[in-house]
Design a protein around this motif. Structure first.
Motif, PDB file in Angstrom:
ATOM      1  N   ILE A 164       0.871  -1.173   0.000  1.00  0.00           N
ATOM      2  CA  ILE A 164       0.000   0.000   0.000  1.00  0.00           C
ATOM      3  C   ILE A 164       0.908   1.222   0.000  1.00  0.00           C
ATOM      4  CG2 ILE A 164      -1.797   1.275   1.221  1.00  0.00           C
ATOM      5  CD1 ILE A 164      -2.668  -1.364   2.490  1.00  0.00           C
ATOM      6  N   SER A 165       0.774   2.038  -1.047  1.00  0.00           N
ATOM      7  CA  SER A 165       1.651   3.202  -1.216  1.00  0.00           C
ATOM      8  C   SER A 165       0.869   4.493  -1.032  1.00  0.00           C
ATOM      9  CB  SER A 165       2.287   3.192  -2.613  1.00  0.00           C
ATOM     10  OG  SER A 165       2.955   1.972  -2.839  1.00  0.00           O
ATOM     11  N   GLY A 166       1.454   5.403  -0.270  1.00  0.00           N
ATOM     12  CA  GLY A 166       0.831   6.706  -0.042  1.00  0.00           C
ATOM     13  C   GLY A 166       1.408   7.328   1.213  1.00  0.00           C
ATOM     14  N   LEU A 167       1.560   8.653   1.222  1.00  0.00           N
ATOM     15  CA  LEU A 167       2.134   9.336   2.373  1.00  0.00           C
ATOM     16  C   LEU A 167       1.276   9.113   3.612  1.00  0.00           C
ATOM     17  CD1 LEU A 167       4.408  11.266   3.294  1.00  0.00           C
ATOM     18  CD2 LEU A 167       2.841  13.167   2.837  1.00  0.00           C
ATOM     19  N   GLY A 168       1.881   8.525   4.643  1.00  0.00           N
ATOM     20  CA  GLY A 168       1.148   8.273   5.884  1.00  0.00           C
ATOM     21  C   GLY A 168       0.458   6.932   5.935  1.00  0.00           C
ATOM     22  N   ALA A 169       0.778   6.042   4.987  1.00  0.00           N
ATOM     23  CA  ALA A 169       0.118   4.731   4.959  1.00  0.00           C
ATOM     24  C   ALA A 169       0.362   3.966   6.265  1.00  0.00           C
ATOM     25  CB  ALA A 169       0.608   3.915   3.760  1.00  0.00           C
ATOM     26  N   TYR A 170       1.602   3.973   6.747  1.00  0.00           N
ATOM     27  CA  TYR A 170       1.904   3.218   7.974  1.00  0.00           C
ATOM     28  C   TYR A 170       1.171   3.797   9.181  1.00  0.00           C
ATOM     29  CZ  TYR A 170       4.505   0.609  11.494  1.00  0.00           C
ATOM     30  OH  TYR A 170       4.834  -0.224  12.541  1.00  0.00           O
ATOM     31  N   SER A 171       1.000   5.127   9.213  1.00  0.00           N
ATOM     32  CA  SER A 171       0.330   5.762  10.353  1.00  0.00           C
ATOM     33  C   SER A 171      -1.108   5.296  10.490  1.00  0.00           C
ATOM     34  CB  SER A 171       0.361   7.289  10.210  1.00  0.00           C
ATOM     35  OG  SER A 171      -0.486   7.729   9.157  1.00  0.00           O
ATOM     36  N   ARG A 172      -1.709   4.827   9.396  1.00  0.00           N
ATOM     37  CA  ARG A 172      -3.090   4.348   9.428  1.00  0.00           C
ATOM     38  C   ARG A 172      -3.165   2.834   9.602  1.00  0.00           C
ATOM     39  NH1 ARG A 172      -6.915   8.004   6.720  1.00  0.00           N
ATOM     40  NH2 ARG A 172      -5.866   9.927   6.126  1.00  0.00           N
ATOM     41  N   PHE A 173      -2.330   2.119   8.864  1.00  0.00           N
ATOM     42  CA  PHE A 173      -2.467   0.655   8.814  1.00  0.00           C
ATOM     43  C   PHE A 173      -1.733  -0.068   9.937  1.00  0.00           C
ATOM     44  CE2 PHE A 173      -3.902   1.656   4.559  1.00  0.00           C
ATOM     45  CZ  PHE A 173      -4.881   0.699   4.338  1.00  0.00           C
ATOM     46  N   LYS A 174      -0.844   0.609  10.671  1.00  0.00           N
ATOM     47  CA  LYS A 174      -0.073  -0.086  11.702  1.00  0.00           C
ATOM     48  C   LYS A 174      -0.964  -0.683  12.790  1.00  0.00           C
ATOM     49  CE  LYS A 174       0.937   4.221  14.216  1.00  0.00           C
ATOM     50  NZ  LYS A 174       2.030   5.103  14.683  1.00  0.00           N
ATOM     51  N   TYR A 175      -2.143  -0.118  12.972  1.00  0.00           N
ATOM     52  CA  TYR A 175      -3.048  -0.622  14.015  1.00  0.00           C
ATOM     53  C   TYR A 175      -3.709  -1.945  13.627  1.00  0.00           C
ATOM     54  CZ  TYR A 175      -2.598   4.204  15.594  1.00  0.00           C
ATOM     55  OH  TYR A 175      -2.100   5.420  15.999  1.00  0.00           O
ATOM     56  N   GLU A 176      -3.548  -2.363  12.361  1.00  0.00           N
ATOM     57  CA  GLU A 176      -4.208  -3.583  11.895  1.00  0.00           C
ATOM     58  C   GLU A 176      -3.410  -4.844  12.186  1.00  0.00           C
ATOM     59  OE1 GLU A 176      -7.444  -3.492  10.662  1.00  0.00           O
ATOM     60  OE2 GLU A 176      -7.089  -1.529  11.549  1.00  0.00           O
ATOM     61  N   SER A 177      -2.192  -4.693  12.673  1.00  0.00           N
ATOM     62  CA  SER A 177      -1.368  -5.868  13.009  1.00  0.00           C
ATOM     63  C   SER A 177      -1.984  -6.631  14.170  1.00  0.00           C
ATOM     64  CB  SER A 177       0.049  -5.431  13.396  1.00  0.00           C
ATOM     65  OG  SER A 177       0.801  -5.087  12.266  1.00  0.00           O
ATOM     66  N   GLY A 178      -2.196  -7.913  13.975  1.00  0.00           N
ATOM     67  CA  GLY A 178      -2.732  -8.735  15.052  1.00  0.00           C
ATOM     68  C   GLY A 178      -3.670  -9.806  14.529  1.00  0.00           C
TER      69      GLY A 178
END
Length: 355
Positions: A164-178
């Motif tokens: 997933i490419s886009g500025l700030g992608a990790y800031s949104r998707f990091k909460y989905e780990s688990g």
């Protein structure tokens, strides 16, 4: 805090001046680096200048109230009350803006979804989550790109990896780990009993070449035929790539592209990100412990979120949030959950005085 804000404003003014110089404009690397810092500091400085404006209003109002003109004093008292309310609100906003930022927040991400407990039902829900993330990414202007997929005959995924490419992608998707748990009646279940299955999601920040140095002598490269549930391209060419990083034992596969070169390029990006993740974990034992507990083993008892189809309910167990709009969420409407998780994280940092 105010000393830090003053220093930030000085740095912002310095960057603004340098960005206008011909030397910087002719140096793409320096220009890009300064622009990134400019974008980070810009909202802080804007809010700080707003604070200073209202602080001056407060001082002026206090001065007028101390004078002999009673009518002006009455007007000044209204301004004083308004300015104090504004200042109180702005201080809280500044605290949030000054919170330490995850250095990976602006990066692209690599998402890996794997079916856990539940067999075919888990694989089918892996596809549902893959679709959900793609629809959410599209809604916020991010680009998605499939890396590899191990499909089942019923249209599910035993595992799937995508970027997933886009500025700030990790800031949104990091909460989905688990571990994501689903409770629903499988289509193949004749008696209509609710089954519980799990799917594990791992979110990795995409690493730059400068983050991780890879010795190509440490990598074993294998080419093989793509595998899957069907399709004309499957098993026709040896375009799929498997990379084995011998020092760590990390294995990465990519088979989405018809070109062996493109698959190799994608696989290297994933390997670099996995090694970067390993590097971060070694640097921070607490982070390693947290991520192990998040990703878990896929057991039914380990979960960060539950999707209950009969009740139309989604519950995020980390913050006790329950929403009764399952269909909308599975169609990419996960922004309310992400915003709630971000708010909780900010509140915890504020309570700990991290600003």
């Amino acid at each position: 805090m105010f000393k830090r804000l003053s220093d930030t404003e000085k740095r912002f003014d310095e960057i603004s001046e340098r960005l206008g110089s011909s030397d910087v404009m002719n140096n793409q690397e320096e220009y890009k680096k300064l622009m990134q810092e400019y974008k980070v500091l810009s909202p802080i400085c804007e809010k700080w200048r707003e604070y200073k404006k209202w602080e001056q209003t407060r001082l002026d109002a206090e001065e007028l109230m101390a004078g002999d003109d009673k009518e002006m004093a009455i007007l000044a008292e209204e301004e004083l009350i308004e300015s104090k309310e504004k200042l109180e609100k702005i201080v809280e906003e500044l605290k949030i803006l000054l919170l330490p930022k995850d250095e990976n927040d602006d990066r692209n991400v690599i998402v890996e979804i794997r079916g856990g407990a539940g067999g075919e039902e888990a694989a089918l829900f892996s596809y549902v989550l893959y679709r959900m993330y793609n629809m959410y990414a599209d809604s916020v202007g991010f680009k998605t790109e499939l890396v590899s997929a191990n499909e089942t005959e019923l249209g599910g995924f035993k595992e799937v990896s995508f970027m997933i490419s886009g500025l700030g992608a990790y800031s949104r998707f990091k909460y989905e780990s688990g571990v994501h748990r689903v409770q629903r009646v499988p289509e193949t279940e004749a008696q209509g009993r609710i089954h519980t299955s799990t799917v594990t999601v791992a979110v990795l920040p995409e690493a730059e070449e400068v983050d991780v140095e890879i010795n190509m002598a440490d990598i074993e490269i294998e080419a093989h035929r793509a595998s899957g549930a069907g399709g004309q391209h499957v098993n026709k060419t040896d375009s799929a790539i498997r990379l084995i990083h011998k020092p760590t034992g990390i294995i990465v596969e990519c088979q989405d592209e018809r070109s062996q070169y493109k698959n190799r390029d994608k696989a290297m990006k994933i390997l670099r990100s996995k090694l970067y993740e390993k590097k971060l974990e070694e640097q921070n034992a607490a982070l390693a412990s947290e991520r192990r507990s998040q990703v878990g083993t896929g057991d039914r008892s380990e979960r960060i979120r539950t999707y209950n189809y009969p009740q139309g309910r989604v519950t995020d167990h980390r913050i006790g949030l329950t929403l009764y709009n399952l269909e909308n969420i599975l169609n990419g409407g996960i922004e309310p959950i992400i915003e709630a998780l971000q708010s909780t994280e900010r509140a915890e940092k504020l309570a700990n005085g991290e600003f």
